[in-house]
Scaffold this motif. Sequence first.
Motif, mmCIF file in Angstrom:
data_model
loop_
_atom_site.group_PDB
_atom_site.id
_atom_site.type_symbol
_atom_site.label_atom_id
_atom_site.label_comp_id
_atom_site.label_asym_id
_atom_site.label_seq_id
_atom_site.Cartn_x
_atom_site.Cartn_y
_atom_site.Cartn_z
ATOM 1 N N GLN A 203 -26.544 -15.483 12.298
ATOM 2 C CA GLN A 203 -27.463 -15.644 12.363
ATOM 3 C C GLN A 203 -28.577 -15.638 10.502
ATOM 4 O O GLN A 203 -29.237 -14.760 11.101
ATOM 5 N N PRO A 204 -28.787 -16.735 10.272
ATOM 6 C CA PRO A 204 -29.435 -15.982 9.074
ATOM 7 C C PRO A 204 -30.738 -16.890 9.039
ATOM 8 O O PRO A 204 -30.763 -17.729 9.620
ATOM 9 N N GLU A 205 -31.862 -16.249 8.441
ATOM 10 C CA GLU A 205 -32.998 -16.308 8.679
ATOM 11 C C GLU A 205 -33.841 -16.133 7.014
ATOM 12 O O GLU A 205 -33.247 -15.940 6.510
ATOM 13 N N GLY A 206 -35.393 -17.173 7.551
ATOM 14 C CA GLY A 206 -36.123 -17.342 6.494
ATOM 15 C C GLY A 206 -36.919 -17.803 7.085
ATOM 16 O O GLY A 206 -37.533 -17.671 7.601
ATOM 17 N N ALA A 207 -37.956 -18.468 5.432
ATOM 18 C CA ALA A 207 -38.971 -18.689 5.604
ATOM 19 C C ALA A 207 -39.230 -19.443 4.367
ATOM 20 O O ALA A 207 -38.893 -19.236 2.938
ATOM 21 N N ASP A 208 -39.990 -20.760 4.417
ATOM 22 C CA ASP A 208 -40.193 -21.087 3.484
ATOM 23 C C ASP A 208 -42.031 -21.149 3.290
ATOM 24 O O ASP A 208 -42.563 -22.080 4.821
ATOM 25 N N VAL A 209 -42.913 -20.895 2.288
ATOM 26 C CA VAL A 209 -43.660 -20.912 2.377
ATOM 27 C C VAL A 209 -44.854 -20.974 0.453
ATOM 28 O O VAL A 209 -44.205 -21.009 -0.285
ATOM 29 N N ALA A 210 -45.993 -21.857 1.307
ATOM 30 C CA ALA A 210 -46.859 -22.524 0.487
ATOM 31 C C ALA A 210 -47.902 -21.749 0.745
ATOM 32 O O ALA A 210 -48.238 -22.511 1.562
ATOM 33 N N GLN A 211 -48.457 -21.475 0.123
ATOM 34 C CA GLN A 211 -49.920 -20.579 -0.147
ATOM 35 C C GLN A 211 -50.639 -21.039 -1.616
ATOM 36 O O GLN A 211 -50.574 -20.825 -2.724
ATOM 37 N N ALA A 212 -51.991 -21.282 -0.938
ATOM 38 C CA ALA A 212 -53.179 -21.385 -2.391
ATOM 39 C C ALA A 212 -54.499 -20.731 -2.302
ATOM 40 O O ALA A 212 -54.399 -20.722 -0.832
ATOM 41 N N THR A 213 -54.865 -19.587 -3.167
ATOM 42 C CA THR A 213 -56.172 -18.976 -3.284
ATOM 43 C C THR A 213 -56.758 -18.945 -4.261
ATOM 44 O O THR A 213 -56.732 -19.299 -5.082
ATOM 45 N N LEU A 214 -58.144 -18.887 -3.375
ATOM 46 C CA LEU A 214 -59.309 -19.362 -4.775
ATOM 47 C C LEU A 214 -60.574 -17.884 -4.318
ATOM 48 O O LEU A 214 -60.845 -17.207 -3.632
ATOM 49 N N ALA A 215 -61.105 -17.786 -5.223
ATOM 50 C CA ALA A 215 -61.982 -16.134 -4.762
ATOM 51 C C ALA A 215 -62.685 -16.406 -6.200
ATOM 52 O O ALA A 215 -62.464 -16.665 -7.345
ATOM 53 N N TYR A 216 -64.257 -16.266 -5.611
ATOM 54 C CA TYR A 216 -65.506 -16.302 -7.247
ATOM 55 C C TYR A 216 -65.989 -14.946 -6.956
ATOM 56 O O TYR A 216 -66.202 -14.914 -5.554
#
Length: 675
Positions: A203-216
Amino acid sequence: MVHGIRIALFLWAGSCAIAPAAGQDSGDTGNPVYDQRFFDRTQPSNAYEMVALLPAFTIAEGMADVRGYSGVAGNVLIDGQRPAGKTDTLEAILKRLPASRVARIELIRAGTAGYDMQGHALLANVILVKTGTIGGRIEAEQALYRHGLRAPRVSAQATFDGRGRVIDLFATVYREIDDEHGFGVRNRFASDGTPLRLVDYAQPEGADVAQATLAYRQPLFGGTLRLNGLVQDKRKFADIAHAVIFPAPDAIVGSERKHARTYEGGLRYDRALGPADDLELVGSYRSVTTVGIDRESTAWEYSVSDERSNASEAILRAALRHHRGGATIEIGAEGAVNSLDVRNALVEDGEPVPLPQANVRVAERRAELFVTASRPFGARTMAEFGVRYEISRLSQTGDIDLVKSFAFWKPRARLVWAPAPNRTIRLLAERAVGQLDFGDFVGAASLTSGTISAGNADLEPDSLWRVELSYERRFGAGSFTLAARREWISDLVDQLPVVVDGVLYDAVGNIGAARRDTVEASLKWPLDGFGARGVVVTADFVARRGRATDPATGERRPISGDLPVEARVALAHDIPAWRLRWGGSYAFARTETAFKVEEIEADHLAGRLDLFVEYRPDARWTLRLFGKNLTDSAATRTRDIYAGIRGDGALRYRELRVLRSGRYVGLTVQRSFGG
């Protein structure tokens, strides 16, 4: 004898190092301030590692799963403000800040004028360098696991700082592997130990994640406006295989896929209304769309579980603080609108299987009024008093129609006494009220465990009275803290039996009164005084003992999900002359138990050793080699399955699942640029 020598050495180290460490000063408020000189001896690479070195301070993450802001925020500020978003953790945000961007860190104690403590006794305020330039960091990482699994990561962060306006951009793409799953066995045994089924299991498990953030951030109307946005795409995966060896060869294959998309935006505006008054406004909106598909098949059966949900949260908060002569009073209000729309389905061999309360929409409108006051009583004592009043209206539609209203008073009182400059004693008494997990209203199926749970429309939030006494001792750059806590819980949320259309199901529900005792200890011990310059030892220990009445057996038992013991020890050694830093940590074994209606499930994670070596060829490059789970420790799940409700039915079988992800190693390369 040996124990006495250890205590004597510890007390000697504390007594001979009471003077402030290099780089530690007291600010205008009397709170300690740690500048870059304090951290030079330890060479931290980011703000997270810097905050972790603060004496007597432990990072407390905000509770992102809890709706609203009030009382659930973390204990770290950046330039005097908490992040307006809830998806990113404090750890992730602080690790994105290079140590070179940190001018100093202020340790803020309860009662300090102008700060919203949100119930914390200490806050760490990370003050960033105002460079007036463009700077950032690029990072690449690769981790190699046994069985050919890999976890690459690529991140980039850039900051544009000029004329009071600051823009922070961050983007990352990575894969994470769950090292508590992997490959092993999943066997079943009769009550007398006779094998019923023997299986080689994966039972190998994982996740593929893409993320972008902006702070001003920019000045506005005499105050400061902060805007933030986040987009995240997360795809969890698990590939499951049963190779049955006994009683007859067989094969079962399955998969779990969950795709979640998160969108978040927020704003925070703060402004001084005069020399003694401050205004803070916070608003945010977050939505999460999730689709989960689980499959399982054999040569003669095929099952599919389909779970779809849409969740959203909108928050508006306003607070006004008045501070004068060391005394502070804060008043404010918060409103939130939350919703969750869930559609779950189970199909076996092409035929739909009814699930109890599987199609439900939950909506909540909540408001909270709060007032907090604090003032010093002499030079060594401070008192803080506060009360929050929460009202909410919860409605459920779909498979069940129900409307409930709740109202709660939540008082808090804290007394702080400093008998000496390096010692602090705190006494806390408060009432806290939990929040309902909307997912507990909805029925769901798990193909992996072979269980169906029911939703519980009658669920109500639990509440508790908490009393805590803590002791803090600081010695130079080191510290020792000890806390003892007792909680009296009403309407504990745990597991109970629910009958729907004559069928018995497991559900989350209120099981009555409970009590929990907790002891926490933390040590940060620089060993410079023993000739081990640059060596810092840290240790954390938590022990819990909770007791509740089991609705299935009527007997007293621990609270589901409580960890009886958590312990971790770590060592870091910095060698500035070699531009080298190395260390490691060992997390001791822990066990978490859940008492369900027809089973007892215990998850045991064996002790784990992690090591790292970090080298900086120059001021801009950082190379980090790490090895994790070097003990190749197993994650063991034991399930005792009963024939009917526990206490009435006999043990049908015991299932033992032992999984190993194996040792894994990785390399991280970082390159900073600009100012």
